[in-house]
Design a protein around this motif. Sequence first.
Motif, PDB file in Angstrom:
ATOM      1  N   UNK A  48      -0.629   7.184 -12.912  1.00  0.00           N
ATOM      2  CA  UNK A  48      -1.525   6.168 -12.362  1.00  0.00           C
ATOM      3  C   UNK A  48      -0.773   5.190 -11.467  1.00  0.00           C
ATOM      4  N   UNK A  49       0.460   4.839 -11.855  1.00  0.00           N
ATOM      5  CA  UNK A  49       1.247   3.933 -11.014  1.00  0.00           C
ATOM      6  C   UNK A  49       1.617   4.591  -9.695  1.00  0.00           C
ATOM      7  N   UNK A  50       1.919   5.887  -9.748  1.00  0.00           N
ATOM      8  CA  UNK A  50       2.249   6.599  -8.506  1.00  0.00           C
ATOM      9  C   UNK A  50       1.040   6.641  -7.574  1.00  0.00           C
ATOM     10  N   UNK A  51      -0.144   6.800  -8.145  1.00  0.00           N
ATOM     11  CA  UNK A  51      -1.354   6.812  -7.324  1.00  0.00           C
ATOM     12  C   UNK A  51      -1.572   5.455  -6.681  1.00  0.00           C
ATOM     13  N   UNK A  52      -1.357   4.374  -7.454  1.00  0.00           N
ATOM     14  CA  UNK A  52      -1.512   3.026  -6.898  1.00  0.00           C
ATOM     15  C   UNK A  52      -0.523   2.777  -5.760  1.00  0.00           C
ATOM     16  N   UNK A  53       0.702   3.254  -5.922  1.00  0.00           N
ATOM     17  CA  UNK A  53       1.685   3.086  -4.845  1.00  0.00           C
ATOM     18  C   UNK A  53       1.345   3.950  -3.638  1.00  0.00           C
TER      19      UNK A  53
ATOM     20  N   UNK B 175      -8.309   1.355 -15.153  1.00  0.00           N
ATOM     21  CA  UNK B 175      -8.739   1.247 -16.550  1.00  0.00           C
ATOM     22  C   UNK B 175      -8.719   2.567 -17.313  1.00  0.00           C
ATOM     23  N   UNK B 176      -8.523   3.667 -16.635  1.00  0.00           N
ATOM     24  CA  UNK B 176      -8.461   4.964 -17.324  1.00  0.00           C
ATOM     25  C   UNK B 176      -7.006   5.398 -17.363  1.00  0.00           C
ATOM     26  N   UNK B 177      -6.387   5.387 -18.528  1.00  0.00           N
ATOM     27  CA  UNK B 177      -4.966   5.760 -18.589  1.00  0.00           C
ATOM     28  C   UNK B 177      -4.777   7.258 -18.352  1.00  0.00           C
ATOM     29  N   UNK B 178      -3.917   7.583 -17.415  1.00  0.00           N
ATOM     30  CA  UNK B 178      -3.575   8.971 -17.144  1.00  0.00           C
ATOM     31  C   UNK B 178      -2.174   8.996 -16.556  1.00  0.00           C
TER      32      UNK B 178
END
Length: 285
Positions: free
Chosen positions: A100-105, A94-97
């Motif tokens: 973020x997608x790389x962290x999720x992967x 929920x916090x755009x930075x």
Amino acid sequence: MSALPLPAPPATGGREVRGVPRWVWALPPVAVLGLVFLYPLGLVVRESLAPGAYADVFASRAFRDALVTTVWLAGGATAGCLVLGFALALVVAFVPFPGSRAVARFIDVFLSFPSFLITLALLFVYGTVGMANGLWTDVTGAAEGPFRFLTTPWGVLLAEITYFTPFVMRPLLAAFSQLDTAQVEVASSLGAGPARIVRRVILPEALPALAAGGSLVLVMCLNEFGIVLFTGAKGVTTLPMLVYGKAILESDYPAACVVAVVNIAISVGLYALYRVVNRRAGAQR
């Protein structure tokens, strides 16, 4: 000319497939399961039934201390993973930075790491000759650094929280991806602050994922062996470590099997409890 009607296929009643009863198809996987898992488990249970084995193990102080340590570490690590995992999942979802997608992967990749690898990384940072102690001695000129907690129960707890937190984050991120963002926008437009939105809107939707991730972490912590072994915490003996000590170091196989059976019973009991609670919670919805 009208086509002749085709004869209807013979009714099988759900019992046979091409003349073979369906239960026959279940025999190969059941046989493999019995050979690979059930038969060795039966041997462990049979070995644990040696005369006086349970009485001797239950009367020993080492077993009671290991049981308390195992439950304490598993409970503390699960609580830490739930709190830290929920906070980090909120930030990622929920916090755009940037990134973020790389962290999720990366979280998905992190789940494939062996537990000893994370412990080894912590040893490089906080070990007796690790980076933190080396920096301290370079700056202060002291003979040794102050960071020696990694060989204590707190160091084992830190390593388990570090390793198992992504196991809580993964189901939370999946639940957050299905959350209707309109609810959050409506709550925000009505003047609700971030804390209230999390408490009233996000947390109720995340409870099933928290329960699933927390249950998984709790069972895995109860059976964790590599982290305790690689931290070198000599005063920390869990049930898996006690099994190792009884079987490998002392060659007391009946006692080792008794401890293993107790560990299995606790894990299976917690899993059954989770299924019952999850089923009742689903029925109440």
